[in-house]
Write an enzyme that holds these catalytic residues in place. Structure first.
Site, PDB file in Angstrom:
ATOM      1  N   ASP A 151      -1.559   6.881  -6.633  1.00 44.66           N
ATOM      2  CA  ASP A 151      -2.518   5.368  -5.762  1.00 44.66           C
ATOM      3  C   ASP A 151      -2.630   4.052  -5.482  1.00 44.66           C
ATOM      4  OD1 ASP A 151      -2.498   4.247  -2.970  1.00 44.66           O
ATOM      5  OD2 ASP A 151      -5.142   5.113  -3.200  1.00 44.66           O
TER       6      ASP A 151
ATOM      7  N   ASP B 263       0.841  -1.480   0.159  1.00 44.52           N
ATOM      8  CA  ASP B 263      -0.156   0.037  -0.141  1.00 44.52           C
ATOM      9  C   ASP B 263       1.168   1.156   0.425  1.00 44.52           C
ATOM     10  OD1 ASP B 263      -1.730   1.953  -0.014  1.00 44.52           O
ATOM     11  OD2 ASP B 263      -2.060   1.291   2.419  1.00 44.52           O
TER      12      ASP B 263
END
Ligand SMILES: *[C@@H]1O[C@H](CO)[C@@H](O)[C@H](O)[C@H]1NC(C)=O
Ligand SMILES: *[C@@H]1O[C@H](CO)[C@@H](O)[C@H](O)[C@H]1NC(C)=O
Ligand SMILES: *[C@@H]1O[C@H](CO)[C@@H](O)[C@H](O)[C@H]1NC(C)=O
Ligand SMILES: *[C@@H]1O[C@H](CO)[C@@H](O)[C@H](O)[C@H]1NC(C)=O
Length: 401
Positions: free
Chosen positions: A273, A96
């Site tokens: 992202d 992440d």
């Protein structure tokens, strides 16, 4: 077998230099990971991504630095097998770039070994649709045979909710996102930061390559300490981290978006992202895109659905970033049709991957270039120089969707 004495001497010198105090500078090293599509839960893909976008916005605008982000196993998730302890126990961790704590213990329990040290501190991070809390340990983390971190601060969950089928997270976002997550601790250096400070890698940089999701399982590659030139074409262009909050807290950049000759979004800040599947744009920009493409909102997937004729008429979607244009071709603007059923769609339909962020532009985080963008462009997360790099790949113009 006999060695001439000079050869034996140089072998000894090699052995000595390995154990000397001078860190051995290494080339960038890579770690492969697996992407899995799973939107079979109760929310559709668009809702999952919007929930993440809203939590990314709120964690900063509320002024509480609690590391609130959404990273769940819904949608598309990327996992790698990471070793913790001595000898290492392997854990399956989500990768992440939107959160920065590394932790284990959600599914498989943490196995303390000879290298495990309980710091006595507690850790707690809440995510958009999950959370974990537990104890902070120092342990040896093995990303690959050449990427070993002797003293990595990691969380060990005693309570984790919202994570199915994974053991935790490998958090590779900016270090400031760890602020306030561990008791008696300012910030917790990420694995990339520690590899750099130990001299294992020569720059505090992470390069990410995603192969397009032509099948429900596809692989990608993380390169710590540099980039993998075999995975991109042309050169990497770098863009400074935006100065606009809250995008500036993440891997934030400025960009404008044009669809054919129609302006969709004028220059504004947003983020790159890996934890977002779709490409999200502010609600006013989304409405312009919807009108321009003729897409109709599909309730099952939460995505815009277009006809074959509308697909044939799709125009390029240009992302103007740092003086360069990154184009999503018509094929790059649609969800891989072979994966329609994985997101609750109909196998013969065509869905667009550009979706609604959920708030209008001007909020300081007006777009998210997610996985659907990153599988067409190589990305570089450069902590040392506070910048993001992008490059084309051999998949930029694929028509695999
Ligand atoms: C897919 O997601 C659902 C809901 O979150 C979960 O129950 C299921 O175990 C997941 N399947 C896989 C293969 O991970
Ligand atoms: C675990 O976390 C959830 C969500 O924060 C909370 O509701 C629950 O009480 C916690 N359980 C324990 C045993 O601490
Ligand atoms: C889609 O959902 C909306 C809101 O829930 C509802 O009003 C509409 O009838 C639904 N459309 C279809 C085609 O099911
Ligand atoms: C993709 O295709 C466009 C249009 O044909 C072309 O201009 C561009 O150079 C191609 N990009 C790459 C990376 O191959």
């Amino acid at each position: 077998m006999m060695f001439p004495s000079s050869a034996l001497l140089s072998l000894l010198l090699v052995a000595v230099s390995i154990v000397s105090a001078t860190p051995v500078r290494r080339e960038p090293a890579t770690l492969s990971f697996v992407a899995k599509v799973n939107a079979s839960g109760t929310s559709n893909l668009a809702e999952i991504d919007r929930a993440r976008a809203q939590s990314l916005l709120q964690s900063v605008t509320k002024g509480k630095r609690d590391g609130t982000v959404s990273a769940t196993t819904d949608g598309v998730s990327y996992t790698a097998s990471i070793g913790v302890g001595t000898p290492p126990t392997q854990y399956t961790l989500l990768i992440d770039t939107g959160s920065s704590n590394t932790w284990v213990g959600a599914a498989a329990k943490y196995t303390p070994t000879s290298s495990s040290k309980d710091t006595g501190n507690t850790v707690s991070v809440s995510y958009g649709s999950g959370s974990f809390s537990g104890k902070e340990y120092i342990d040896t983390v093995t990303l690959s045979s050449s990427l070993v971190i002797k003293s990595q601060s990691i969380g060990v969950a005693t309570n984790a909710t919202g994570f199915s089928g994974v053991d935790g997270i490998l958090g590779v976002g900016p270090v400031d996102l760890t602020s306030g997550t561990v008791s008696n601790t300012d910030t917790v250096p990420t694995v990339t930061d520690n590899l750099f400070s130990a001299g294992t890698i020569t720059s505090d940089v992470l390069g990410i390559f995603f192969s397009p999701a032509a099948a429900s399982d596809s692989t990608g590659e993380l390169t710590f300490g540099g980039t993998d030139s075999s995975k991109y074409t042309g050169s990497i262009n770098y863009i400074p981290i935006t100065s606009t909050s809250p995008a500036s807290e993440y891997w934030g950049i400025d960009q404008s978006i044009t669809y054919g000759s129609t302006s969709i979004l004028s220059s504004t800040s947003g983020i790159v992202d890996t934890g977002t599947t779709l490409t999200l744009i502010a609600s006013d920009a989304f409405s312009t895109y919807q009108t321009a493409t003729g897409g109709v909102m599909d309730n099952a997937t939460g995505l815009l659905k277009i006809t074959s004729a509308q697909y044939s008429a799709l125009k390029p979607l240009d992302f103007n970033i740092g003086g360069n244009t990154y184009t999503l071709s018509p094929n790059a603007q649609i969800w891989p049709r072979s994966l329609n059923s994985d997101i609750g769609g109909d196998s013969s339909s065509i869905y667009l991957i550009v979706s609604n962020l959920g708030t209008k532009s001007g909020g300081g985080l007006d777009f998210i270039n997610g996985y659907t963008f990153l599988q067409r462009f190589y990305s570089v997360f450069d902590t040392g120089n506070s910048r993001v790099g992008l490059a084309t790949t051999s998949h930029t113009n694929d028509s695999s969707n």
